[in-house]
Scaffold this motif. Structure first.
Motif, PDB file in Angstrom:
ATOM      1  N   PHE A  34       0.792  -1.229   0.000  1.00 13.61           N
ATOM      2  CA  PHE A  34       0.000   0.000   0.000  1.00 13.61           C
ATOM      3  C   PHE A  34       0.828   1.286   0.000  1.00 13.61           C
ATOM      4  O   PHE A  34       0.310   2.335  -0.392  1.00 13.61           O
ATOM      5  N   LEU A  48       1.692   4.957  -3.086  1.00 13.64           N
ATOM      6  CA  LEU A  48       0.691   5.875  -2.556  1.00 13.64           C
ATOM      7  C   LEU A  48       0.921   7.276  -3.111  1.00 13.64           C
ATOM      8  O   LEU A  48       1.879   7.951  -2.741  1.00 13.64           O
ATOM      9  N   LEU A 122       0.380   7.329   7.491  1.00 12.18           N
ATOM     10  CA  LEU A 122      -0.011   6.012   7.959  1.00 12.18           C
ATOM     11  C   LEU A 122       0.298   5.847   9.434  1.00 12.18           C
ATOM     12  O   LEU A 122       1.181   6.515   9.977  1.00 12.18           O
ATOM     13  N   THR A 148      -4.042  10.963  11.673  1.00 12.67           N
ATOM     14  CA  THR A 148      -3.783  10.117  10.514  1.00 12.67           C
ATOM     15  C   THR A 148      -4.531  10.621   9.292  1.00 12.67           C
ATOM     16  O   THR A 148      -5.747  10.808   9.336  1.00 12.67           O
ATOM     17  N   ARG A 150      -4.304   9.034   6.054  1.00 17.00           N
ATOM     18  CA  ARG A 150      -4.689   8.045   5.039  1.00 17.00           C
ATOM     19  C   ARG A 150      -4.941   6.636   5.585  1.00 17.00           C
ATOM     20  O   ARG A 150      -6.059   6.175   5.621  1.00 17.00           O
ATOM     21  N   TYR A 151      -3.886   5.956   6.011  1.00 15.25           N
ATOM     22  CA  TYR A 151      -4.015   4.536   6.327  1.00 15.25           C
ATOM     23  C   TYR A 151      -3.744   4.236   7.799  1.00 15.25           C
ATOM     24  O   TYR A 151      -2.854   4.828   8.427  1.00 15.25           O
ATOM     25  N   PHE A 153      -3.086   0.643   9.990  1.00 15.72           N
ATOM     26  CA  PHE A 153      -2.897  -0.801   9.968  1.00 15.72           C
ATOM     27  C   PHE A 153      -3.098  -1.344  11.380  1.00 15.72           C
ATOM     28  O   PHE A 153      -2.425  -0.923  12.315  1.00 15.72           O
ATOM     29  N   PHE A 207     -12.928   6.007   9.321  1.00 13.92           N
ATOM     30  CA  PHE A 207     -12.171   4.883   8.804  1.00 13.92           C
ATOM     31  C   PHE A 207     -13.102   3.825   8.201  1.00 13.92           C
ATOM     32  O   PHE A 207     -14.142   3.503   8.774  1.00 13.92           O
ATOM     33  N   LYS A 210     -10.355  -1.285   4.124  1.00 14.86           N
ATOM     34  CA  LYS A 210      -9.880  -1.418   2.749  1.00 14.86           C
ATOM     35  C   LYS A 210      -9.434  -2.847   2.459  1.00 14.86           C
ATOM     36  O   LYS A 210      -9.599  -3.363   1.368  1.00 14.86           O
ATOM     37  N   VAL A 234      -6.458  -3.279   7.252  1.00 15.42           N
ATOM     38  CA  VAL A 234      -6.034  -1.988   6.726  1.00 15.42           C
ATOM     39  C   VAL A 234      -7.258  -1.094   6.641  1.00 15.42           C
ATOM     40  O   VAL A 234      -8.240  -1.426   5.970  1.00 15.42           O
ATOM     41  N   GLU A 236      -8.798   2.777   5.766  1.00 18.24           N
ATOM     42  CA  GLU A 236      -8.524   3.993   5.008  1.00 18.24           C
ATOM     43  C   GLU A 236      -9.467   5.084   5.488  1.00 18.24           C
ATOM     44  O   GLU A 236     -10.673   4.853   5.663  1.00 18.24           O
ATOM     45  N   LYS A 237      -8.903   6.253   5.699  1.00 13.78           N
ATOM     46  CA  LYS A 237      -9.709   7.377   6.175  1.00 13.78           C
ATOM     47  C   LYS A 237     -10.588   7.891   5.039  1.00 13.78           C
ATOM     48  O   LYS A 237     -10.115   8.159   3.934  1.00 13.78           O
TER      49      LYS A 237
END
Length: 241
Positions: A34, A48, A122, A148, A150-151, A153, A207, A210, A234, A236-237
């Motif tokens: 990712f 990304l 991330l 955060t 984007r991502y 985990f 969130f 994904k 995972v 994703e926002k």
């Protein structure tokens, strides 16, 4: 509600528990799939699209091996933990591996993440992160969402993992929290997750899932005898598109 069990985590790291010196395979896969794919000894393809500098946070970093991994991928990685003993060891490990990360590791109070809104691309939460009561986890997930962009985990113990604890033998499925009574991590809180609990954790955030998988580990001599399990998720926002 805000009990972080700091004293017990300090003692745990003083006993050299969870001294993890090698990156977890699932975290490496996440970054390669990712964020950035390594295609040579010092060559990467950024997966990304982002005009923002790639920054990542290893939340509950322990002795910092995942934070160091981020730097190995050319990502500006930060590590925070409530344990001063863990951060001290993380700084020593970074130096041993040839990284000067004195400004990238921080002790924090267990509640307020010391970064501005959307500072991070991330954020990594590994198996030992959500070792707290669920009410506190719900507070922390909002703080995580704040910093955060984007991502996120997540690596979480599944409800089947309850059978790993001697005081709960005979229970096959439990998605609550317990106080650990074993010597390892004694006095800390361990949280177990079902899919429904994961959805409850993130329901008041932006969130969305994904990618996710659940891996169950069984006794090799009896495939139906599940020993423990892990979720790897995972997120994703939603407003990051």
């Amino acid at each position: 509600m805000s009990d972080t069990r700091k004293k017990h985590w300090e003692l745990s790291y003083l006993r050299k528990e969870n001294f993890i010196y090698y990156p977890k395979e699932e975290v490496v896969k996440f970054i390669n799939k990712f964020i950035k794919k390594r295609i040579g000894t010092n060559e990467f393809v950024q997966l990304l699209p982002s005009t923002q500098k790639l920054r990542g946070l290893d939340f509950g970093c322990g002795i910092g091996r995942t934070t160091i991994l981020l730097h190995e991928f050319g990502i500006e990685g930060y590590g925070i933990d409530i344990s001063e003993n863990a951060i001290k060891e993380a700084l020593e490990l970074a130096r041993f591996l040839g990284f000067n990360l004195d400004n990238f590791f921080k002790v924090y109070d267990g509640l307020k993440i010391p970064f501005d809104d959307d500072f991070l691309i991330l954020l990594l939460l590994r198996v030992f992160w959500i070792a707290c009561l669920f009410d506190l986890a719900k507070i922390l997930i909002k703080e995580i969402e704040r910093v955060t962009k984007r991502y996120l985990f997540l690596s979480l113990m599944s409800a089947e993992s309850i059978r790993m604890f001697k005081d709960h033998q005979g229970i096959d499925f439990f998605d609550g929290e317990i106080e650990v009574t074993e010597v390892h991590e004694r006095g800390t809180i361990q949280s177990f997750f079902s899919f429904a609990k994961i959805m409850n954790l993130i329901k008041d955030t932006n969130f969305k899932i994904k990618y996710g998988e659940k891996i169950l580990y069984a006794d090799i001599f009896c495939e139906t005898n599940i020993l423990h399990g892990r979720y790897y998720i995972v997120l994703e926002k939603g407003d990051s598109q």
